[in-house]
Design an enzyme around this catalytic site. Structure first.
Site, PDB file in Angstrom:
ATOM      1  N   HIS A   1      18.686 -25.867 -21.949  1.00  0.00           N
ATOM      2  CA  HIS A   1      17.951 -24.653 -22.295  1.00  0.00           C
ATOM      3  C   HIS A   1      18.015 -23.586 -21.204  1.00  0.00           C
ATOM      4  CE1 HIS A   1      14.173 -22.458 -23.721  1.00  0.00           C
ATOM      5  NE2 HIS A   1      14.918 -22.549 -24.799  1.00  0.00           N
TER       6      HIS A   1
ATOM      7  N   LYS B   1      19.316 -20.480 -18.886  1.00  0.00           N
ATOM      8  CA  LYS B   1      20.103 -19.254 -19.037  1.00  0.00           C
ATOM      9  C   LYS B   1      20.397 -18.758 -17.630  1.00  0.00           C
ATOM     10  CE  LYS B   1      17.466 -19.338 -22.972  1.00  0.00           C
ATOM     11  NZ  LYS B   1      16.314 -20.229 -23.178  1.00  0.00           N
TER      12      LYS B   1
ATOM     13  N   ASP C   1      30.374 -14.859  -7.884  1.00  0.00           N
ATOM     14  CA  ASP C   1      30.836 -14.837  -6.488  1.00  0.00           C
ATOM     15  C   ASP C   1      29.809 -15.434  -5.525  1.00  0.00           C
ATOM     16  OD1 ASP C   1      33.223 -13.748  -7.282  1.00  0.00           O
ATOM     17  OD2 ASP C   1      32.691 -11.683  -6.764  1.00  0.00           O
TER      18      ASP C   1
ATOM     19  N   HIS D   1       9.814 -13.170 -26.703  1.00  0.00           N
ATOM     20  CA  HIS D   1      10.476 -14.381 -26.225  1.00  0.00           C
ATOM     21  C   HIS D   1      10.371 -14.539 -24.705  1.00  0.00           C
ATOM     22  CE1 HIS D   1      14.163 -17.108 -25.873  1.00  0.00           C
ATOM     23  NE2 HIS D   1      13.396 -17.724 -26.735  1.00  0.00           N
TER      24      HIS D   1
ATOM     25  N   LYS E   1       9.139 -15.434 -21.094  1.00  0.00           N
ATOM     26  CA  LYS E   1       8.330 -16.496 -20.504  1.00  0.00           C
ATOM     27  C   LYS E   1       7.956 -16.029 -19.087  1.00  0.00           C
ATOM     28  CE  LYS E   1      11.899 -18.651 -22.955  1.00  0.00           C
ATOM     29  NZ  LYS E   1      11.383 -18.757 -24.250  1.00  0.00           N
TER      30      LYS E   1
ATOM     31  N   ASP F   1      -2.803 -12.976  -9.892  1.00  0.00           N
ATOM     32  CA  ASP F   1      -3.401 -12.060  -8.919  1.00  0.00           C
ATOM     33  C   ASP F   1      -2.454 -10.954  -8.475  1.00  0.00           C
ATOM     34  OD1 ASP F   1      -5.634 -13.629  -9.129  1.00  0.00           O
ATOM     35  OD2 ASP F   1      -5.451 -14.570  -7.159  1.00  0.00           O
TER      36      ASP F   1
END
EC number: 2.7.8.-
Length: 486
Positions: A224, A226, A231, A404, A406, A411
């Site tokens: 899952h 991404k 380089d 979508h 997350k 604070d």
């Protein structure tokens, strides 16, 4: 003959109950959360054959014998590499803010490496901006490009990234692309996989889905992450799959997907590179440890650079670390806590921590999509609303597409951004990645993004919620029953 069938019947009945008893004992011997164990036991007792098959397929974390062996054998060389990395003292942060200190100590103790400083960090809030930046960085690549995505779906601007990646491979850049088999099924059915391989891109189908392997490896264990690495210096991660939202799940009825990505330059790319090399070795058996960090890898001074810790989860990585990190972040909050997630099915511990934060006076807000592409998760998440609202948590339902992103902001100083949903699958099953950023400047940027989400959301009214239809409550509780398995 009658005696034979009687004996056979009793043997079948005995074998049947022996199988149920064996699976029951196996569930009890596994040290899993009580709600999860109870849910599995009820399913097995109510629907024995279906329940047993489901448990053997999805109930335990089977990485597969071959991958599990690779995960074990890769750690000695990985540990040596991390030991060498620690000699580069100048890239590691030696102090953190009060709110972030506990979380960074937890990550350092469990992962063996401290947070790195001197990184440039940019938030990308639109898909077009992300894909354009990605194409530009790929075009400037000179040595290597590593990418991993859960979903790569052809169409629109995603094809521009594919073209740029193939062009890079043709001019001699070493390009590796790892895509989850289930998430990227449309990609592997399209001509793009063959076209990329012919251009010189090393394309790997991760965790292949097959009925022949259903009892050899857990099929719902997914890659899952991404991540893009260029380089060994430029890095991307966040919630966005490699898709153009104008061509993605248009028939789901939830609107376009809204994502957040972080583009980074600096030593954080080195720590993300070791995670990618572990994933690559687990999947292919080939070792691609990144080169040691360059002495000039940190051009950004402490006052202008961000301190980042990278958390990786999944089989072969520190167990339960993502969950522990979230709990630590929530309990560190003193003034404000803002969380965004598309799938909200928290553990009992995490739910308790969030409610406790609100009850001790922290301003707690949770932003979730009003319409979800997962019917099960959509209903199950609502089962937690009443308890959250009673504790004083503000719940916002995003109405302008499927949110979508997350993210967690504590604070205004401590930020968590990555691929982790607040559900059981992300917390304890899948291969995930999260950035932990200790920086009030980045916190301000993230706060502006979250404020924009809130402006496009509807606040859930506690009194109105308490008057919702009785059938809705029944549906919520029914789906909540399956929440430990989602």
């Amino acid at each position: 003959m009658t005696t034979f069938y009687t004996v056979l019947s009793w043997l079948l009945i005995f074998g049947y109950w022996l199988l149920i008893a064996g699976v029951t004992l196996r569930i009890l011997m596994k040290r899993r959360a009580v709600p999860s164990a109870m849910a599995w036991l009820l399913i097995i007792y109510i629907l024995p054959l279906v329940g047993i098959i489901a448990y053997l397929s999805f109930g335990e974390l089977h990485l597969g014998k071959r991958r599990a062996e690779r995960a074990r054998t890769m750690w000695p060389s990985t540990a040596r590499w991390l030991s060498d990395l620690k000699s580069c003292h100048h890239i590691f942060a030696d102090e953190n803010s009060d709110v972030a200190r506990s979380l960074f100590q937890l990550c350092e103790n469990r992962q063996g490496v401290a947070g790195v400083k001197g990184n440039q960090l940019q938030l990308l809030t639109s898909t077009d901006d992300t894909l354009q930046a990605l194409v530009r960085d790929i075009q400037l690549a000179r040595h290597n490009i590593e990418m991993v995505f859960y979903i790569w779906q052809p169409g629109g601007k995603a094809d521009e990234v594919a073209e740029a990646l193939m062009a890079a491979a043709r001019r001699g850049v070493h390009c590796r692309l790892m895509l989850d088999s289930a998430g990227s099924v449309q990609f592997f059915r399209s001509p793009w996989a063959t076209m990329m391989r012919n251009a010189g891109v090393d394309v790997v189908e991760s965790l292949k889905v097959s009925l022949m392997r259903v009892f050899l490896r857990r099929m719902d264990l997914r890659q899952h992450r991404k991540v893009v690495l260029i380089d060994n210096y430029v890095a991307y991660t966040g919630s966005m799959n490699l898709v153009d939202p104008r061509y993605f799940k248009q028939d789901a009825g939830v609107g376009q997907w809204i994502d957040l990505m972080a583009r980074m330059e600096g030593p954080v790319a080195t720590t993300m590179g070791i995670i990618y090399s572990c994933d690559w070795e687990i999947e292919t058996g080939k070792r691609i440890l990144p080169p040691p960090p360059d002495a000039n890898i940190m051009p950004f001074e402490q006052e202008s650079g961000h301190t980042i810790q990278v958390i990786a989860s999944g089989p072969g990585f520190p167990e339960d670390l993502i969950h522990q990190a979230l709990l630590t972040a929530v309990y560190s909050a003193r003034e404000q806590l803002i969380m965004t997630t598309p799938y909200f099915v928290p553990s009992e511990d995490l739910l308790h921590a969030i409610c406790t934060a609100a009850l001790r006076g922290v301003d707690v807000s949770i932003i979730v999509p009003r319409h979800n592409d997962s019917l099960l998760v959509g209903w199950a998440s609502r089962a937690f609303f009443a308890e959250l609202l009673a504790a004083g948590v503000k719940i916002y339902q995003f109405e302008d597409g499927l949110l979508h992103t997350k993210s967690v902001l504590v604070d205004g100083q401590l930020s968590l951004v990555g691929t982790v949903n607040l559900d059981m699958r992300s917390l304890w099953l899948n291969f995930e990645i999260t950035l932990v950023i200790d920086d009030d400047g980045f916190g301000d940027d993230l706060a502006h993004v979250q404020d924009d989400y809130i402006a496009r959301s509807r606040l859930v009214d506690a009194q109105r919620w308490s008057r919702r239809a009785y059938w809705q409550r029944i549906a919520e509780r029914l789906f909540y029953f399956f929440s430990p398995l989602l």
